[in-house]
Motif scaffolding. Structure first.
Motif, mmCIF file in Angstrom:
data_model
loop_
_atom_site.group_PDB
_atom_site.id
_atom_site.type_symbol
_atom_site.label_atom_id
_atom_site.label_comp_id
_atom_site.label_asym_id
_atom_site.label_seq_id
_atom_site.Cartn_x
_atom_site.Cartn_y
_atom_site.Cartn_z
ATOM 1 N N ILE A 1 43.300 43.222 52.829
ATOM 2 C CA ILE A 1 43.556 44.183 51.758
ATOM 3 C C ILE A 1 44.356 43.475 50.672
ATOM 4 C CG2 ILE A 1 44.692 46.349 51.100
ATOM 5 C CD1 ILE A 1 44.215 47.345 53.947
ATOM 6 N N VAL A 2 43.899 43.562 49.435
ATOM 7 C CA VAL A 2 44.538 42.882 48.311
ATOM 8 C C VAL A 2 45.623 43.772 47.707
ATOM 9 C CG1 VAL A 2 44.193 41.880 46.021
ATOM 10 C CG2 VAL A 2 42.452 41.580 47.797
ATOM 11 N N ARG A 3 46.803 43.194 47.524
ATOM 12 C CA ARG A 3 47.897 43.895 46.849
ATOM 13 C C ARG A 3 48.025 43.451 45.401
ATOM 14 N NH1 ARG A 3 53.271 42.835 45.710
ATOM 15 N NH2 ARG A 3 54.613 44.690 45.555
ATOM 16 N N GLU A 4 47.799 42.157 45.162
ATOM 17 C CA GLU A 4 47.996 41.629 43.811
ATOM 18 C C GLU A 4 47.130 40.401 43.588
ATOM 19 O OE1 GLU A 4 51.552 39.261 41.542
ATOM 20 O OE2 GLU A 4 52.158 41.132 42.533
ATOM 21 N N THR A 5 46.646 40.256 42.364
ATOM 22 C CA THR A 5 45.998 39.034 41.906
ATOM 23 C C THR A 5 46.648 38.645 40.581
ATOM 24 O OG1 THR A 5 44.287 40.182 40.622
ATOM 25 C CG2 THR A 5 43.810 39.746 42.962
ATOM 26 N N GLU A 6 46.298 37.479 40.050
ATOM 27 C CA GLU A 6 46.882 37.062 38.765
ATOM 28 C C GLU A 6 46.492 38.028 37.651
ATOM 29 O OE1 GLU A 6 42.791 35.587 38.621
ATOM 30 O OE2 GLU A 6 44.341 35.511 40.167
ATOM 31 N N GLN A 7 45.296 38.619 37.743
ATOM 32 C CA GLN A 7 44.852 39.569 36.725
ATOM 33 C C GLN A 7 45.629 40.877 36.820
ATOM 34 O OE1 GLN A 7 40.655 40.314 36.820
ATOM 35 N NE2 GLN A 7 40.672 41.664 35.045
ATOM 36 N N ILE A 8 45.807 41.390 38.044
ATOM 37 C CA ILE A 8 46.577 42.622 38.242
ATOM 38 C C ILE A 8 48.012 42.428 37.775
ATOM 39 C CG2 ILE A 8 47.520 44.181 40.001
ATOM 40 C CD1 ILE A 8 44.971 43.753 41.607
ATOM 41 N N TYR A 9 48.589 41.254 38.075
ATOM 42 C CA TYR A 9 49.973 40.976 37.671
ATOM 43 C C TYR A 9 50.111 40.975 36.157
ATOM 44 C CZ TYR A 9 54.299 38.389 36.912
ATOM 45 O OH TYR A 9 55.545 37.997 36.470
ATOM 46 N N GLN A 10 49.158 40.347 35.460
ATOM 47 C CA GLN A 10 49.218 40.310 34.001
ATOM 48 C C GLN A 10 49.063 41.708 33.397
ATOM 49 O OE1 GLN A 10 50.105 37.843 32.123
ATOM 50 N NE2 GLN A 10 50.195 36.327 33.793
ATOM 51 N N GLU A 11 48.195 42.533 34.004
ATOM 52 C CA GLU A 11 48.012 43.893 33.504
ATOM 53 C C GLU A 11 49.282 44.723 33.698
ATOM 54 O OE1 GLU A 11 44.639 45.298 35.611
ATOM 55 O OE2 GLU A 11 43.172 44.167 34.408
ATOM 56 N N ARG A 12 49.919 44.604 34.835
ATOM 57 C CA ARG A 12 51.170 45.321 35.077
ATOM 58 C C ARG A 12 52.261 44.852 34.130
ATOM 59 N NH1 ARG A 12 51.350 44.841 41.708
ATOM 60 N NH2 ARG A 12 49.750 46.430 42.169
ATOM 61 N N LYS A 13 52.301 43.551 33.918
ATOM 62 C CA LYS A 13 53.303 42.985 33.016
ATOM 63 C C LYS A 13 53.117 43.501 31.591
ATOM 64 C CE LYS A 13 55.329 38.493 31.844
ATOM 65 N NZ LYS A 13 55.200 37.011 32.009
ATOM 66 N N ALA A 14 51.852 43.585 31.160
ATOM 67 C CA ALA A 14 51.562 44.097 29.813
ATOM 68 C C ALA A 14 51.935 45.567 29.688
ATOM 69 C CB ALA A 14 50.076 43.898 29.499
ATOM 70 N N GLU A 15 51.697 46.349 30.742
ATOM 71 C CA GLU A 15 52.047 47.767 30.719
ATOM 72 C C GLU A 15 53.556 47.965 30.586
ATOM 73 O OE1 GLU A 15 50.465 49.540 34.210
ATOM 74 O OE2 GLU A 15 48.369 49.388 33.547
ATOM 75 N N HIS A 16 54.336 47.156 31.283
ATOM 76 C CA HIS A 16 55.795 47.261 31.209
ATOM 77 C C HIS A 16 56.307 46.872 29.834
ATOM 78 C CE1 HIS A 16 56.394 48.414 35.312
ATOM 79 N NE2 HIS A 16 55.905 47.298 35.803
ATOM 80 N N GLN A 17 55.653 45.894 29.207
ATOM 81 C CA GLN A 17 56.071 45.463 27.869
ATOM 82 C C GLN A 17 55.778 46.548 26.836
ATOM 83 O OE1 GLN A 17 54.058 41.721 27.325
ATOM 84 N NE2 GLN A 17 55.616 40.558 28.446
ATOM 85 N N ASP A 18 54.662 47.286 27.030
ATOM 86 C CA ASP A 18 54.315 48.369 26.110
ATOM 87 C C ASP A 18 55.297 49.535 26.261
ATOM 88 O OD1 ASP A 18 52.198 46.875 25.238
ATOM 89 O OD2 ASP A 18 50.716 47.866 26.514
#
Length: 324
Positions: free
Chosen positions: A307-324
């Motif tokens: 089961i996947v919890r995180e990938t580099e793409q998911i991490y970047q998307e979460r990071k962008a959401e927090h910055q917004d």
């Protein structure tokens, strides 16, 4: 252009990851100069590490576009890590190797030379010595390979590593085997394909400690036996047959001894011996059946292998959401 995907399962590898990354990038740059057609993909599989492995993988993915990673929701084991890497690799050629540098990246150019022209479908390393291992562990390892090759129709080469350079065709064949209880050493052999074995001396870990204890290796060896051999079931049947024959001969002996010689047979000791012998054999046979039944039970559940919890793409998307 040809892409080479390098899969690296990781579990608590924060000490060795910087050393591995430095060495693998050196080898990739060297191969790029020799083979201009090659592009690279580094796919790290974080198997639920409890140290800073994931943090380091995030940093590597940020600074190097060749780096990808998949982080599991928990520890699923190395077999799940290798399968996840093979399933998500996009290369024309795929390599599976450990992060501890016991699988020397310097072998990659030689491996590629064997596979690139189609002469071989796979190139792998084979240890000719077990330098650095305890004598007890080495003895059990050699015995396992010997027993496995006698009771199974799938030949497993003694000393062969999970460090493998494979063609896309071989990878697709491995991925078609979606069994939950995986034993990759057997799967690599079972799918066939022409394999080149490169012999080398054992290399010790560059840093950190191994997660493979003697007990975990013993359980892993049992996985291989139950996954690629039905010999234990045959052994259980033979033991049952032998027990019946012995019991029948004992009955004849007791009858002859009593009728012909008039000797009384001691009751309690003989009965207790028979009870313990037959009871032990029955429990052993039931245990063997239980092992095969448990494997079947887990397969029928059809649970995901990981089961996947995180990938580099998911991490970047979460990071962008927090910055917004």
């Amino acid at each position: 252009m040809k892409k080479l995907s390098i899969i690296v399962p990781c579990y608590n590898e924060e000490e060795v990851l910087p050393l591995f990354y430095a060495e693998i990038t050196r080898v990739m740059d060297e191969m790029k100069r020799t083979y201009a057609e090659l592009t690279f993909e580094l796919l790290f599989i974080d198997d639920g590490s409890r140290d800073k492995t994931l943090t380091q993988l995030r940093e590597l993915a940020t600074k190097d576009q060749r780096v990808r990673y998949i982080s599991f929701s928990r520890n699923f084991g190395k077999e799940a890590g290798m399968f996840a890497g093979l399933e998500n690799a996009t290369g024309d050629f795929v390599v599976v190797m450990d992060a501890d540098l016991q699988h020397p990246p310097s072998f990659l150019p030689e491996m590629y030379s064997y596979v690139r022209d189609g002469e071989y479908d796979c190139a792998t390393t084979r240890r000719v010595s077990r330098k650095g291992e305890s004598k007890v562990r080495s003895w059990f390892a050699r015995k396992f390979y010997r027993i496995m090759n006698k009771i199974s129709q799938t030949e497993i080469v003694d000393g062969a590593q999970d460090f493998r350079f494979m063609s896309r065709q071989m990878v697709d064949a491995i991925l078609s085997m979606r069994e939950y209880n995986r034993f990759s050493k057997g799967i690599f052999s079972w799918v066939g394909f022409k394999t080149k074995y490169i012999e080398y001396e054992n290399v010790e870990r560059a840093a950190g400690t191994t997660a493979w204890s003697f007990w975990s290796l013993f359980r892993y060896s049992l996985e291989g036996i139950f996954a690629f051999s039905t010999a234990p079931l045959a052994i259980a049947s033979v033991l049952g047959l032998v027990s019946c024959v012995i019991a029948f001969l004992m009955m004849i002996w007791i009858i002859v001894k009593t009728l012909a010689f008039g000797e009384a047979v001691a009751g309690f000791p003989s009965i207790m011996c028979a009870i313990f012998l037959l009871g032990g054999l029955q429990l052993f046979c039931i245990g063997v059946l239980g092992q095969y039944l448990s494997k079947t039970y887990l397969e029928t559940k059809q649970r995901p292998i990981y089961i996947v919890r995180e990938t580099e793409q998911i991490y970047q998307e979460r990071k962008a959401e927090h910055q917004d």
